[in-house]
Design an enzyme around this catalytic site. Structure first.
Site, PDB file in Angstrom:
ATOM      1  N   ARG A  60       0.838  -1.212   0.000  1.00  0.00           N
ATOM      2  CA  ARG A  60       0.000   0.000   0.000  1.00  0.00           C
ATOM      3  C   ARG A  60       0.866   1.253   0.000  1.00  0.00           C
ATOM      4  O   ARG A  60       0.445   2.332  -0.388  1.00  0.00           O
ATOM      5  CB  ARG A  60      -0.989   0.003   1.179  1.00  0.00           C
ATOM      6  CG  ARG A  60      -1.873   1.248   1.225  1.00  0.00           C
ATOM      7  CD  ARG A  60      -3.183   1.072   2.009  1.00  0.00           C
ATOM      8  NE  ARG A  60      -3.013   0.326   3.236  1.00  0.00           N
ATOM      9  CZ  ARG A  60      -2.458   0.810   4.356  1.00  0.00           C
ATOM     10  NH1 ARG A  60      -2.039   2.057   4.384  1.00  0.00           N
ATOM     11  NH2 ARG A  60      -2.326   0.052   5.424  1.00  0.00           N
ATOM     12  N   TYR A 113     -17.582  14.731 -15.339  1.00  0.00           N
ATOM     13  CA  TYR A 113     -17.899  13.305 -15.360  1.00  0.00           C
ATOM     14  C   TYR A 113     -18.921  13.032 -14.242  1.00  0.00           C
ATOM     15  O   TYR A 113     -18.778  13.568 -13.131  1.00  0.00           O
ATOM     16  CB  TYR A 113     -16.602  12.518 -15.144  1.00  0.00           C
ATOM     17  CG  TYR A 113     -16.816  11.028 -15.098  1.00  0.00           C
ATOM     18  CD1 TYR A 113     -17.116  10.313 -16.244  1.00  0.00           C
ATOM     19  CD2 TYR A 113     -16.720  10.337 -13.900  1.00  0.00           C
ATOM     20  CE1 TYR A 113     -17.319   8.949 -16.205  1.00  0.00           C
ATOM     21  CE2 TYR A 113     -16.917   8.967 -13.853  1.00  0.00           C
ATOM     22  CZ  TYR A 113     -17.220   8.278 -15.001  1.00  0.00           C
ATOM     23  OH  TYR A 113     -17.421   6.930 -14.957  1.00  0.00           O
ATOM     24  N   ASP A 185      -8.729  16.826 -15.560  1.00  0.00           N
ATOM     25  CA  ASP A 185      -9.025  15.428 -15.884  1.00  0.00           C
ATOM     26  C   ASP A 185      -8.737  15.278 -17.383  1.00  0.00           C
ATOM     27  O   ASP A 185      -9.471  15.799 -18.225  1.00  0.00           O
ATOM     28  CB  ASP A 185     -10.498  15.134 -15.561  1.00  0.00           C
ATOM     29  CG  ASP A 185     -10.889  13.691 -15.874  1.00  0.00           C
ATOM     30  OD1 ASP A 185     -10.244  13.063 -16.737  1.00  0.00           O
ATOM     31  OD2 ASP A 185     -11.862  13.195 -15.275  1.00  0.00           O
ATOM     32  N   LYS A 210      -9.490   4.019 -19.511  1.00  0.00           N
ATOM     33  CA  LYS A 210      -9.871   4.412 -20.863  1.00  0.00           C
ATOM     34  C   LYS A 210      -8.658   4.287 -21.806  1.00  0.00           C
ATOM     35  O   LYS A 210      -8.156   3.202 -21.984  1.00  0.00           O
ATOM     36  CB  LYS A 210     -10.458   5.818 -20.823  1.00  0.00           C
ATOM     37  CG  LYS A 210     -11.454   6.050 -19.651  1.00  0.00           C
ATOM     38  CD  LYS A 210     -12.729   5.249 -19.740  1.00  0.00           C
ATOM     39  CE  LYS A 210     -13.568   5.252 -18.466  1.00  0.00           C
ATOM     40  NZ  LYS A 210     -13.908   6.542 -17.884  1.00  0.00           N
TER      41      LYS A 210
HETATM   42  C1  LIG Z   1     -14.393   7.058 -16.653  1.00  0.00           C
HETATM   43  C2  LIG Z   1     -14.053   8.438 -16.246  1.00  0.00           C
HETATM   44  C3  LIG Z   1     -13.753   8.754 -14.910  1.00  0.00           C
HETATM   45  C4  LIG Z   1     -13.829   7.738 -13.792  1.00  0.00           C
HETATM   46  O1  LIG Z   1     -12.894   6.735 -13.943  1.00  0.00           O
HETATM   47  P1  LIG Z   1     -13.062   5.220 -13.387  1.00  0.00           P
HETATM   48  O2  LIG Z   1     -11.810   4.580 -13.812  1.00  0.00           O
HETATM   49  O3  LIG Z   1     -14.295   4.664 -14.031  1.00  0.00           O
HETATM   50  O4  LIG Z   1     -13.225   5.330 -11.904  1.00  0.00           O
HETATM   51  C5  LIG Z   1     -13.372  10.060 -14.621  1.00  0.00           C
HETATM   52  N1  LIG Z   1     -13.342  11.014 -15.586  1.00  0.00           N
HETATM   53  C6  LIG Z   1     -13.632  10.746 -16.866  1.00  0.00           C
HETATM   54  C7  LIG Z   1     -13.584  11.839 -17.880  1.00  0.00           C
HETATM   55  C8  LIG Z   1     -14.002   9.457 -17.240  1.00  0.00           C
HETATM   56  O5  LIG Z   1     -14.311   9.202 -18.517  1.00  0.00           O
END
Ligand SMILES: *Cc1c(COP(=O)(O)O)cnc(C)c1O
Length: 395
Positions: A60, A113, A185, A210
């Site tokens: 961790r 998001y 983000d 993603k």
């Molecule tokens: C999918 C997504 C998230 C969240 O990510 P997870 O891996 O599903 O927790 C945050 N911001 C954006 C723009 C996303 O597409």
């Protein structure tokens, strides 16, 4: 990495950056599937806990496979340090909780998001951390939206699902003047197409689920920034809340990142052609893709992005019913949320991700009844277009 002083190109870095040389010579990064690390003596354990000796203690707090991933992504984003998390939301929540306290305010880009929005709402209700949205179209609008207690500007660009952009250099400049942090983000772009730290932003977050992973087989998150900021998050909200990544997942991401440049180039190339096809289709009212000449923020896109990405939104003239019919008649494109995978993924926010939001509010958010979001995959673009063309016959 090698003897020359010249900085290597990003498509070389995705493959080589961060890779440490395994003592046994393994080319691929070994998976250190271990919870804990053995000390050679009490003294060694003591000096590791005291931070006097570098070395691992417990997974961790740090793990060699995860270190490679963190270094790789930090290098790609031109950051001093990186931190891996169990999901994108674990990264968002740990970063935010590490930077704000009760009474503080977060200024957000117009769209967020869904779960980030949910988290900010929860923070407001339970812990009195306020937030507000801002169009962020020009300097004056942003300056006026700042409050005395604003600690953080939190941005997504392009904004999901309308694909509007926020000028990163403009926001970073305003934040610096105000002495506050900018968090971006960068999930929709990946470091291959956009590096917000180069524009003066402080922290970049990714849902590595993603484009970074790219193959739809891992849920993970990342945050990068200065060593000072990242270390603080590492030793507080990550260590003590504990949303760490598993070593196997880190390995899959390291493997995925090695093809990031070729994947992103193909995502962009395919998306451009699909967007142009959609724009010419009589049943479609509007297409939102930064690479289209008709797209109003095309000059900003060209300035801050190295490509226009693989995400397209478009609006069907036939509204909600048309959306349902189109969704039910695609075969190659998969009906699924998420994005950035090798497979093309299609979703209809009004009947899926945003179905619970009252219609009026949803439309205010820019999500009309006939809006479809497409994550253009790496299939042959002719096949993707044929699938969409066929589904559009039923609309
Ligand atoms: C999918 C997504 C998230 C969240 O990510 P997870 O891996 O599903 O927790 C945050 N911001 C954006 C723009 C996303 O597409």
């Amino acid at each position: 990495m090698n003897g020359s002083k010249k900085e290597m190109h990003l498509s070389t870095k995705v493959i080589h950056a961060g890779n440490s040389i395994d003592p046994l010579g393994a080319l691929a990064t070994p998976i250190y599937q271990t919870s804990t690390f053995v000390f050679s003596s009490v003294d060694q354990g003591a000096s590791r806990f005291a931070g006097e000796e570098a070395g691992y203690i417990y997974s961790r707090l740090g793990n060699p496979t995860i270190d490679v991933l963190e270094q790789k992504v930090a290098t790609l984003e031109k950051a001093e340090a990186g931190l891996a998390f169990a999901s994108g939301m674990a990264a968002v929540s740990a970063v935010i909780l590490g930077l704000v306290k009760t009474g503080d305010h977060i200024l957000c880009s117009k769209g967020l998001y869904g779960c980030t929005y949910g988290f900010f709402n929860w923070l407001k209700e339970r812990f009195g951390v306020n937030f507000s949205f801002c169009e962020m179209t020009d300097e004056k609008t942003v300056m006026q939206a700042l409050q005395d207690k604003t600690k953080v500007i939190y941005i997504e660009t392009p904004i999901n699902p309308t694909m509007e952009l926020v000028d990163l250099a403009m926001i970073a400049k305003i934040a610096k003047q105000a002495g506050i942090k900018t968090i971006v983000d960068n999930t929709f772009m990946s470091p291959y197409l956009q590096r917000p730290l180069e524009w003066g932003c402080d922290i970049v977050i990714h849902s590595a689920t993603k484009y970074i992973g790219g193959h739809g087989d891992v849920v993970a998150g990342l945050a990068v920034g200065s060593k000072e900021l990242i270390d603080e998050i590492r030793l507080t909200t990550q260590k003590d809340i504990g949303g760490i990544l598993a070593p196997l997942a880190a390995y899959l991401l390291i493997r995925g990142i090695k093809t990031l440049s070729v994947r992103m180039e193909r995502h962009c190339e395919n998306a451009q052609k699909v967007a142009e096809f959609l724009e010419s289709h009589p049943k479609i009212a509007a297409v939102y893709y930064p690479g289209l000449a008709s797209y109003s923020q095309n000059p900003l896109a060209k300035r801050q992005m190295d490509g226009f990405g693989g995400m397209i939104s478009f609006c069907l003239k036939g509204g909600f019913e048309a959306g349902i019919r189109m969704m039910n008649h695609v075969t190659l494109c998969k009906r699924a949320v998420s994005l950035g995978d090798v497979e093309s993924l299609i979703q209809h926010p009004a009947s899926m991700t945003h179905a619970v939001i009252p219609r009026e509010k949803r439309i205010q958010m820019g999500i009309s009844d006939g809006l479809i979001r497409l994550s253009v995959g790496l299939e042959d673009v002719g096949d993707i277009i044929e699938d969409l063309e066929h589904a559009l016959l039923y609309v």
